[in-house]
Scaffold this active site. Structure first.
Site, PDB file in Angstrom:
ATOM      1  N   GLY A  16     -10.552  14.010   5.400  1.00 49.35           N
ATOM      2  CA  GLY A  16      -9.157  13.691   5.162  1.00 49.35           C
ATOM      3  C   GLY A  16      -9.083  12.501   4.225  1.00 49.35           C
ATOM      4  N   GLY A  19      -3.439   8.678   3.549  1.00 51.80           N
ATOM      5  CA  GLY A  19      -3.346   7.236   3.718  1.00 51.80           C
ATOM      6  C   GLY A  19      -4.460   6.659   4.566  1.00 51.80           C
ATOM      7  N   LEU A  20      -4.745   7.268   5.719  1.00 55.46           N
ATOM      8  CA  LEU A  20      -5.793   6.746   6.589  1.00 55.46           C
ATOM      9  C   LEU A  20      -7.174   6.933   5.986  1.00 55.46           C
ATOM     10  CD1 LEU A  20      -4.690   7.721  10.215  1.00 55.46           C
ATOM     11  CD2 LEU A  20      -4.638   5.468   9.131  1.00 55.46           C
ATOM     12  N   TYR A  61      -7.880  10.924  -6.772  1.00 52.69           N
ATOM     13  CA  TYR A  61      -7.028  11.622  -5.799  1.00 52.69           C
ATOM     14  C   TYR A  61      -5.557  11.460  -6.156  1.00 52.69           C
ATOM     15  CZ  TYR A  61      -5.260  13.312  -1.320  1.00 52.69           C
ATOM     16  OH  TYR A  61      -4.598  14.019  -0.346  1.00 52.69           O
ATOM     17  N   LYS A 126      -3.920  11.743  18.752  1.00 53.89           N
ATOM     18  CA  LYS A 126      -2.780  11.167  19.467  1.00 53.89           C
ATOM     19  C   LYS A 126      -2.446  11.935  20.742  1.00 53.89           C
ATOM     20  CE  LYS A 126      -0.474   9.315  15.346  1.00 53.89           C
ATOM     21  NZ  LYS A 126       0.773   9.335  14.549  1.00 53.89           N
ATOM     22  N   THR A 193       0.671  11.576   9.019  1.00 51.49           N
ATOM     23  CA  THR A 193       0.935  10.721  10.177  1.00 51.49           C
ATOM     24  C   THR A 193       2.415  10.740  10.544  1.00 51.49           C
ATOM     25  OG1 THR A 193      -0.915   9.264   9.607  1.00 51.49           O
ATOM     26  CG2 THR A 193       0.764   8.364  11.071  1.00 51.49           C
ATOM     27  N   GLU A 196       3.308  13.912  12.243  1.00 51.85           N
ATOM     28  CA  GLU A 196       2.874  13.899  13.641  1.00 51.85           C
ATOM     29  C   GLU A 196       3.852  13.108  14.508  1.00 51.85           C
ATOM     30  OE1 GLU A 196      -1.312  13.967  14.959  1.00 51.85           O
ATOM     31  OE2 GLU A 196      -1.758  13.250  12.935  1.00 51.85           O
ATOM     32  N   HIS A 200       7.148  14.290  17.793  1.00 48.57           N
ATOM     33  CA  HIS A 200       7.453  13.711  19.096  1.00 48.57           C
ATOM     34  C   HIS A 200       8.958  13.505  19.309  1.00 48.57           C
ATOM     35  CE1 HIS A 200       3.353  12.757  20.477  1.00 48.57           C
ATOM     36  NE2 HIS A 200       3.074  12.493  19.219  1.00 48.57           N
TER      37      HIS A 200
END
Length: 333
Positions: A16, A19-20, A61, A126, A193, A196, A200
């Site tokens: 991946g 951002g992370l 990228y 998560k 993110t 995700e 919720h």
């Protein structure tokens, strides 16, 4: 667990490169005990056994949307994770992947099991249900010679581990309350993110969030002024603390606020552990993260600390699934 002395840098891959993933690469460039040698995205992968150039990778990228276009080290591929893991010589991988759909991380774990690769995997999962899927692979991971540490981000991860340590003051845990504040200047830097997190919200789930276009996400954020307020989230801190014997999962709550338009945290991230001491006193420990530390720092830093701890376990022949509440991370120099 005694800290292993690392004589040769561990060769680390990152799956991946959003951002992370990019933050993970930047963190590894500051470390001497680990070297970033490989990464995969949806369209390709990059690998260099001596270490990848972080700035060149991020620039490539940003310009082309894939590390596959990286001169010399990049390869375009529609099966990038499989191809990288088959080709690269990595001691361990940080799975900086969005768990969309909710079965994705377990599917990736199965790829590693089937490949015959042996080493250490860490993730920043998560959802409780996603960890439950990995628990079903416990025996297969052991037989494959893989040490997998799950829930190694900030929450679950850093805050869960803090709760496990703080719980030692008590003979009974009444509640563990995790509250997080996240500030990012531009949601597009952390698209997966944010999706995700949207999953919720009331009226949304993993599938609807995954299916949302960027324009639909932007429209939702426009309605909320860029703020996502999240309550009673399905967060794996609960199952991790239960597995560690700290408390039952129904005593763990997680919620927070994400500001997608401002890098300043809307509130301080903290965990509160309330319990009863042996003298019968009711008390609360609070562990608060510094507001200056970013989401990326609080997720990726612990992930590599757990990767180092996982490598110590792996070298001792301890394979299978572990959680961030069961073992202590080791600081990566």
């Amino acid at each position: 667990m005694i800290v292993d002395k690392i004589t040769n840098p561990l060769k680390v891959g990152v799956l991946g490169f959003g951002g992370l993933g990019q933050a993970a690469a930047r963190i590894l460039s500051c470390k001497g005990e680990m070297v970033w040698v490989g990464a995969a995205d949806q369209q390709g992968y990059a690998y260099n056994s001596s270490g990848l150039d972080v700035q060149a990778a991020i620039a490539t990228y940003s310009a082309h949307g894939s590390l596959g276009y990286l001169p010399e080290d990049g390869t375009l591929s529609q099966t990038s994770i499989k191809d990288l893991t088959n080709y690269a010589a990595c001691d361990g991988y940080f799975l900086a992947l969005p768990n969309l759909p909710n079965t994705f991380m377990a599917d990736v774990a199965r790829q590693f099991i089937q490949s015959g690769w042996q080493g250490v995997l860490v993730d920043a999962l998560k959802r409780t249900s996603a960890v439950e899927q990995l628990l079903e692979l416990q025996t297969q991971l052991q037989e494959a010679g893989i040490t997998y540490v799950t829930g190694c981000g900030a929450t679950p991860g850093l805050l869960t581990a803090a709760a496990a340590v703080a719980a030692q003051s008590y003979v009974e845990i009444h509640s563990v309350k995790i509250t997080f504040g996240v500030g990012i200047a531009n949601w597009e830097a952390y698209r997966a993110t944010i999706r995700e997190d949207i999953a919720h919200l009331p009226g949304y789930d993993v599938e609807t969030a995954k299916a949302m276009s960027d324009k639909e996400v932007e429209a939702l954020l426009a309605q909320t002024n860029g703020i996502l307020a999240l309550e009673n989230m399905e967060h794996a801190d609960d199952i991790m603390l239960e597995l560690a014997g700290i408390c039952s999962r129904d005593r763990v709550t997680v919620g927070g606020v994400v500001d997608t338009r401002n890098p300043k945290k809307p509130l301080s991230t903290n965990v509160q552990i309330t319990g009863r001491t042996f003298e019968g006193k009711i008390s609360t420990h609070t562990f608060t993260l510094g507001d200056e530390t970013s989401m990326a720092a609080n997720v990726c830093g612990p992930a590599f600390g757990y990767l180092k701890a996982g490598m110590a376990l792996h070298r001792r022949g301890l394979f299978g699934l572990f959680t961030a509440a069961e073992i202590m991370p080791q600081f990566v120099k």
